[in-house]
Design a protein around this motif. Structure first.
Motif, short mmCIF file in Angstrom:
data_model
loop_
_atom_site.label_atom_id
_atom_site.label_comp_id
_atom_site.label_asym_id
_atom_site.label_seq_id
_atom_site.Cartn_x
_atom_site.Cartn_y
_atom_site.Cartn_z
N ILE A 173 38.83 38.33 25.34
CA ILE A 173 38.73 39.24 26.49
C ILE A 173 39.40 38.49 27.64
O ILE A 173 39.04 37.35 27.95
N LYS A 174 40.38 39.11 28.26
CA LYS A 174 41.26 38.41 29.19
C LYS A 174 40.74 38.38 30.62
O LYS A 174 40.15 39.36 31.09
N TYR A 175 41.04 37.26 31.29
CA TYR A 175 40.93 37.19 32.75
C TYR A 175 42.24 37.76 33.28
O TYR A 175 43.30 37.17 33.08
N TRP A 176 42.18 38.93 33.89
CA TRP A 176 43.41 39.53 34.44
C TRP A 176 43.03 40.31 35.69
O TRP A 176 42.52 41.42 35.61
N SER A 204 35.39 36.87 30.91
CA SER A 204 36.36 36.68 29.82
C SER A 204 35.71 35.84 28.72
O SER A 204 34.75 35.10 28.98
N SER A 263 48.63 25.50 31.47
CA SER A 263 47.91 25.09 32.69
C SER A 263 46.43 24.92 32.41
O SER A 263 45.79 24.05 32.99
N GLY A 314 43.27 26.58 40.37
CA GLY A 314 43.99 27.85 40.43
C GLY A 314 44.20 28.41 39.02
O GLY A 314 44.50 29.58 38.86
N SER A 315 44.05 27.56 38.00
CA SER A 315 44.13 28.03 36.62
C SER A 315 42.72 28.42 36.19
O SER A 315 41.92 27.58 35.80
N GLY A 316 42.43 29.72 36.28
CA GLY A 316 41.09 30.19 35.97
C GLY A 316 40.70 29.85 34.54
O GLY A 316 39.57 29.43 34.26
N ARG A 339 37.46 27.51 30.98
CA ARG A 339 36.98 27.66 29.60
C ARG A 339 37.40 26.49 28.72
O ARG A 339 36.76 26.20 27.71
N LYS A 346 57.38 31.38 31.54
CA LYS A 346 57.25 32.82 31.52
C LYS A 346 57.94 33.45 32.73
O LYS A 346 58.15 32.78 33.74
N HIS A 393 47.95 38.25 38.28
CA HIS A 393 46.62 38.63 38.77
C HIS A 393 46.74 39.43 40.07
O HIS A 393 46.03 40.40 40.30
N ASP A 404 48.59 36.30 25.46
CA ASP A 404 48.24 36.09 26.87
C ASP A 404 49.44 36.51 27.71
O ASP A 404 50.22 37.33 27.26
N ALA A 405 49.62 35.93 28.89
CA ALA A 405 50.70 36.39 29.75
C ALA A 405 52.03 35.76 29.31
O ALA A 405 52.56 34.87 29.97
C1 DP6 Z 1 46.55 36.16 30.46
O1 DP6 Z 1 45.22 32.09 36.06
O2 DP6 Z 1 44.17 30.99 34.05
O3 DP6 Z 1 45.98 33.92 29.93
O4 DP6 Z 1 46.72 29.04 34.75
O5 DP6 Z 1 48.74 30.21 34.01
O6 DP6 Z 1 46.92 29.73 32.39
P1 DP6 Z 1 47.29 30.00 33.82
O7 DP6 Z 1 46.65 31.39 34.15
P2 DP6 Z 1 45.22 31.85 34.60
O8 DP6 Z 1 45.19 33.28 33.89
C2 DP6 Z 1 45.08 33.42 32.53
C3 DP6 Z 1 45.54 34.74 32.15
C4 DP6 Z 1 45.56 35.03 30.68
C5 DP6 Z 1 44.20 35.53 30.17
C6 DP6 Z 1 43.14 34.51 29.98
O9 DP6 Z 1 43.42 33.37 29.56
O10 DP6 Z 1 41.97 34.87 30.18
#
Ligand code: DP6
Length: 347
Positions: free
Chosen positions: A15-18, A32, A111, A144-146, A150, A206, A214, A300-301
């Motif tokens: 389940i994505k963080y978006w 997520s 990241s 900044g990397s949510g 995890r 990417k 986001h 993912d993205a």
């Molecule tokens: C699509 O803000 O954590 O991977 O730091 O570039 O890895 P990076 O991005 P981040 O967003 C992650 C977005 C995702 C979905 C996810 O990992 O939940």
């Protein structure tokens, strides 16, 4: 000077963080759930330097050499080192080297593993590795990397979101607040031995950063619709993990991946992460299923595709994906135990 090295893995989101409620602090709009990987990992070595000197940040090359990181990455690392100093009440400087064991920036969560490894290595170097994992997870996320939140745990991990209306005011990185619930392991890696065959169809950075993704996500007409669907999807994923049921997990996994990209493609301005290779792999995964192999895809993205399957299907899945002209190479990965302290220093 003593050195601390930590190896931290990437993770793949089921389940994505978006979409963020507060992008600066990486406070997500929705919970997520991810699986921490084993082989795709970043190794980071940290050495303390005397107060008053400047931080040194290096990227370690495959041939053992070092190079200066790109300007933006260097600055982001520098800001994170400041944050970690503030958290630890320290004024020391750091020499840092970091090395990714997989293609960077192509939607393979470099990241997440990078900032998890940096956070844990610095905490170790400052004698603070005994800090609660939840605190280290929040600190990793403050980069900044949510998704780094995890990667500090092994196995299957859920990162909750604050209740609606909360989570938009400031707090010090790492501190516990009810508007900022911490990520936690929901099942250990031994609970379910799940494999992830990654079809690499594109190497290189990417097209648009996740950060920008986001930001734009909230402009998509489908953003709110997905939020409505998520509580049921989250529950299906939690249940599937508990029951080790790939046939229950797989369809949700694919719905989520499609929705993330649907939202990206319908954002203003739109973002197209897919390449022709992505579609080729998605088609092959459907064919595998028609042949009776339980394999399910998520992205993912980025353009690269993670194909989840049981370990006894890995050879068939990897061989099929590898045979596709659109696939550069495949990475055989699977659920991993989480970050580890390593004695093999990078310098
Ligand atoms: C699509 O803000 O954590 O991977 O730091 O570039 O890895 P990076 O991005 P981040 O967003 C992650 C977005 C995702 C979905 C996810 O990992 O939940």
């Amino acid at each position: 000077m003593t050195k601390t090295t930590v190896q931290a893995p990437a993770n793949i989101a089921f389940i994505k963080y978006w979409g963020a409620r507060d992008l600066e602090r990486a406070i997500p709009c929705n919970p997520s759930i991810s699986m921490t990987l084993e082989s795709c990992a970043t190794r980071c070595t940290v050495e303390l330097l005397p107060e008053g000197t400047k931080d040194e940040v290096w990227l370690s090359e495959p041939d053992g050499g070092f190079r200066t990181p790109p300007h933006e990455f260097h600055q982001r690392m520098g800001r994170h080192l400041d944050r970690l100093r503030q958290w630890a009440g320290s004024r020391t400087a750091f020499r840092v080297a970091t090395k990714n064991g997989f293609p960077t920036g192509g939607g393979l969560a470099s990241s997440a593993s990078g900032f998890a490894a940096l956070t844990l290595a610095v905490a170790g170097a400052l004698g603070r590795s005994d800090a609660p994992r939840a605190e280290l997870s929040r600190l990793a996320r403050a980069s900044g990397s949510g998704s780094a939140a995890r990667s500090v745990f092994g196995g299957y991990v859920e990162w909750p979101a604050p209740a609606r209306g909360k989570g938009s005011h400031g707090a010090t990185a790492g501190t516990d607040t009810d508007d900022d619930p911490a990520a936690a392991q929901i099942a250990s890696p031994d609970h379910w031995d799940l494999a992830d065959v990654i079809a690499v169809v594109e190497i290189g950075p990417k097209v648009v950063s996740s950060l920008e993704g986001h930001r734009r996500a909230l402009t998509s007409p489908y953003f709110e619709k997905r939020q409505e669907l998520l509580p049921a999807r989250l529950e299906r994923v939690r249940r599937a993990i508990r029951a080790r049921d790939l046939e229950q997990l797989g369809p949700v996994l694919e719905e989520e991946a499609i929705d993330l990209h649907l939202i990206a493609m319908s954002s203003t301005p739109p973002i197209f992460y897919w390449s022709p290779g992505t579609v080729g792999v998605l088609r092959a995964v459907r064919e595998l299923r028609q042949e009776g192999i339980h394999a399910y895809a998520t992205m993912d993205a980025g353009a690269n595709v993670h194909v989840l399957c049981e370990p006894d299907s890995v050879d068939d899945v990897a061989a099929r994906l590898d045979s596709l002209p659109v696939v550069g190479f495949v990475i055989r990965d699977g659920v991993g135990a989480g970050p580890e302290v390593d004695t093999d220093h990078l310098f």
